[in-house]
Design an enzyme around this catalytic site. Structure first.
Site, PDB file in Angstrom:
ATOM      1  N   GLN A 113       0.815  -1.275  -0.104  1.00 35.78           N
ATOM      2  CA  GLN A 113       0.071   0.041  -0.156  1.00 35.78           C
ATOM      3  C   GLN A 113       0.852   1.048  -0.092  1.00 35.78           C
ATOM      4  O   GLN A 113       0.288   2.180  -0.115  1.00 35.78           O
ATOM      5  CB  GLN A 113      -0.724  -0.034   1.089  1.00 35.78           C
ATOM      6  CG  GLN A 113      -1.721  -1.090   1.121  1.00 35.78           C
ATOM      7  CD  GLN A 113      -2.439  -1.138   2.597  1.00 35.78           C
ATOM      8  OE1 GLN A 113      -1.777  -1.935   3.644  1.00 35.78           O
ATOM      9  NE2 GLN A 113      -3.711  -0.640   2.780  1.00 35.78           N
ATOM     10  N   ASN A 114       1.989   1.164   0.307  1.00 33.41           N
ATOM     11  CA  ASN A 114       3.065   2.331   0.202  1.00 33.41           C
ATOM     12  C   ASN A 114       3.413   2.640  -1.153  1.00 33.41           C
ATOM     13  O   ASN A 114       3.320   2.111  -2.139  1.00 33.41           O
ATOM     14  CB  ASN A 114       4.375   1.936   1.349  1.00 33.41           C
ATOM     15  CG  ASN A 114       3.950   1.481   2.675  1.00 33.41           C
ATOM     16  OD1 ASN A 114       3.039   1.665   3.022  1.00 33.41           O
ATOM     17  ND2 ASN A 114       4.754   0.374   2.978  1.00 33.41           N
ATOM     18  N   ASP A 116       6.395   4.802  -1.454  1.00 34.21           N
ATOM     19  CA  ASP A 116       7.768   5.433  -1.603  1.00 34.21           C
ATOM     20  C   ASP A 116       8.781   4.546  -2.575  1.00 34.21           C
ATOM     21  O   ASP A 116       9.963   5.241  -2.224  1.00 34.21           O
ATOM     22  CB  ASP A 116       8.175   5.436  -0.077  1.00 34.21           C
ATOM     23  CG  ASP A 116       7.924   4.031   0.723  1.00 34.21           C
ATOM     24  OD1 ASP A 116       8.333   2.861   0.090  1.00 34.21           O
ATOM     25  OD2 ASP A 116       7.123   4.055   1.938  1.00 34.21           O
ATOM     26  N   HIS A 131      -1.102   1.365  -4.480  1.00 34.62           N
ATOM     27  CA  HIS A 131      -1.504   2.865  -4.558  1.00 34.62           C
ATOM     28  C   HIS A 131      -0.780   3.671  -5.283  1.00 34.62           C
ATOM     29  O   HIS A 131      -0.758   5.191  -5.210  1.00 34.62           O
ATOM     30  CB  HIS A 131      -1.676   3.398  -2.994  1.00 34.62           C
ATOM     31  CG  HIS A 131      -2.736   2.748  -2.357  1.00 34.62           C
ATOM     32  ND1 HIS A 131      -2.688   2.675  -0.965  1.00 34.62           N
ATOM     33  CD2 HIS A 131      -4.004   2.058  -2.796  1.00 34.62           C
ATOM     34  CE1 HIS A 131      -3.590   2.123  -0.574  1.00 34.62           C
ATOM     35  NE2 HIS A 131      -4.544   1.761  -1.476  1.00 34.62           N
ATOM     36  N   CYS A 139       0.727  12.346 -16.413  1.00 34.48           N
ATOM     37  CA  CYS A 139       0.108  13.084 -16.933  1.00 34.48           C
ATOM     38  C   CYS A 139      -1.591  13.149 -16.438  1.00 34.48           C
ATOM     39  O   CYS A 139      -2.206  12.198 -16.656  1.00 34.48           O
ATOM     40  CB  CYS A 139      -0.219  13.356 -18.693  1.00 34.48           C
ATOM     41  SG  CYS A 139      -1.051  14.650 -19.445  1.00 34.48           S
ATOM     42  N   CYS A 162       1.060  16.740 -24.508  1.00 38.57           N
ATOM     43  CA  CYS A 162      -0.159  17.049 -24.499  1.00 38.57           C
ATOM     44  C   CYS A 162      -0.504  18.459 -23.928  1.00 38.57           C
ATOM     45  O   CYS A 162      -1.223  19.152 -24.279  1.00 38.57           O
ATOM     46  CB  CYS A 162      -1.242  16.342 -24.336  1.00 38.57           C
ATOM     47  SG  CYS A 162      -1.391  16.030 -22.384  1.00 38.57           S
ATOM     48  N   GLY A 199       2.732  -4.482   9.207  1.00 43.52           N
ATOM     49  CA  GLY A 199       2.386  -2.890   9.292  1.00 43.52           C
ATOM     50  C   GLY A 199       1.192  -2.231   8.588  1.00 43.52           C
ATOM     51  O   GLY A 199       1.491  -1.016   8.297  1.00 43.52           O
ATOM     52  N   PRO A 226       3.031  -4.037  15.361  1.00 46.32           N
ATOM     53  CA  PRO A 226       2.909  -3.608  16.752  1.00 46.32           C
ATOM     54  C   PRO A 226       1.900  -3.661  17.559  1.00 46.32           C
ATOM     55  O   PRO A 226       1.976  -4.081  19.009  1.00 46.32           O
ATOM     56  CB  PRO A 226       3.854  -2.411  16.960  1.00 46.32           C
ATOM     57  CG  PRO A 226       4.621  -2.187  15.575  1.00 46.32           C
ATOM     58  CD  PRO A 226       3.585  -2.834  14.545  1.00 46.32           C
TER      59      PRO A 226
END
Length: 259
Positions: A113-114, A116, A131, A139, A162, A199, A226
């Site tokens: 889902q990250n 980065d 994501h 664009c 464009c 996580g 955690p």
């Protein structure tokens, strides 16, 4: 790895023998990672990124197509600030352990889902980015990836093909996930023998449905977080641990590999 008291991380987590055997014999392992995995590398979670100048805005005010149409400069500058934060982060031991697992398992699917790109930086080759990726640009008009554009003072810059405005290649509120990637993730969840949820809060759909698809397919589902989530009650195993600590221990216990 041993701490100053001489106890190995693998010993500390007491990984059950049936789980060790299941992982060693699994033909297909699937993993879903969420914001907690990157937070261990210093990447703020989506809402934790609202600090300083940006504290006056909620993510919903900035991460939508409507917000971009209304004020494209504001949205671009917020994402530029976030890109700079991401560029300073480095993969942690959890990322590295997953990259090593990929090379050891017969089939391995990493779903994240990250946005980065830290999994790829750690060495993971096959990553399904649900994501998108904040390091990429596309664009807004044509929805195509743009790798480079002429230097300009205009913010945001424009598509060299464009003339449309450029935007980050991430999924905003109100937008659908890329169908091919979501389908591949669902197929992996249904067909794997072991599924790790790492996580993630287990509340953001459709990603949160993937562990349940894995359970329905007969997979052993492991939650690593955690703070246990609602998934813990249904998971085969739940380990209240940080991924950067637990995953290297799992790698060492199951495959006798260290990072």
């Amino acid at each position: 790895m041993r701490d100053i008291q001489g106890e190995s991380s693998a010993d500390r987590f007491k990984i059950p023998d049936p789980l060790i055997r299941r992982l060693r014999t699994a033909r297909h392992i699937a993993v879903l990672t969420g914001a907690g995995t990157s937070a261990e590398s210093g990447v703020p979670t989506f809402r934790d990124a609202q600090t300083g100048l940006w504290a006056q805005y909620s993510p919903e005010e900035l991460a939508t197509p409507e917000a971009f149409r209304r004020n494209p400069r504001l949205v671009w500058e917020w994402y530029q600030w976030r890109r700079e934060r991401v560029s300073q982060a480095r993969p942690n031991r959890g990322h590295l352990a997953l990259a090593r697992m990929e090379s050891l398992a017969p089939e391995f699917t990493l779903i994240t889902q990250n946005v980065d790109g830290l999994h790829q930086e750690a060495g993971s080759k096959r990553v399904l980015e649900l994501h998108g990726n904040i390091r990429r640009t596309k664009c807004f008009t044509e929805n195509t990836i743009v790798d480079s554009w002429p230097a300009t003072s205009e913010i945001p810059p424009r598509c060299p093909r464009c003339g449309g405005l450029l935007r980050p290649d991430v999924v905003w509120f109100g937008e659908s996930l890329q169908v091919e990637i979501l389908n591949a993730a669902e197929t992996a969840a249904r067909s794997c023998e072991v599924f790790l949820s790492v996580g993630t809060s287990s509340v953001v759909y459709p990603a949160a449905a993937l562990p349940h698809s894995a359970l329905a397919g007969g997979a052993t589902v492991i939650e690593i977080n955690p703070t246990p989530t609602t998934l813990a009650a249904e998971a085969s195993y739940s380990f209240p641990a940080a991924s950067g600590e637990f995953l290297p221990a799992l790698l060492l216990t199951v495959w006798e590999e260290e990072i």
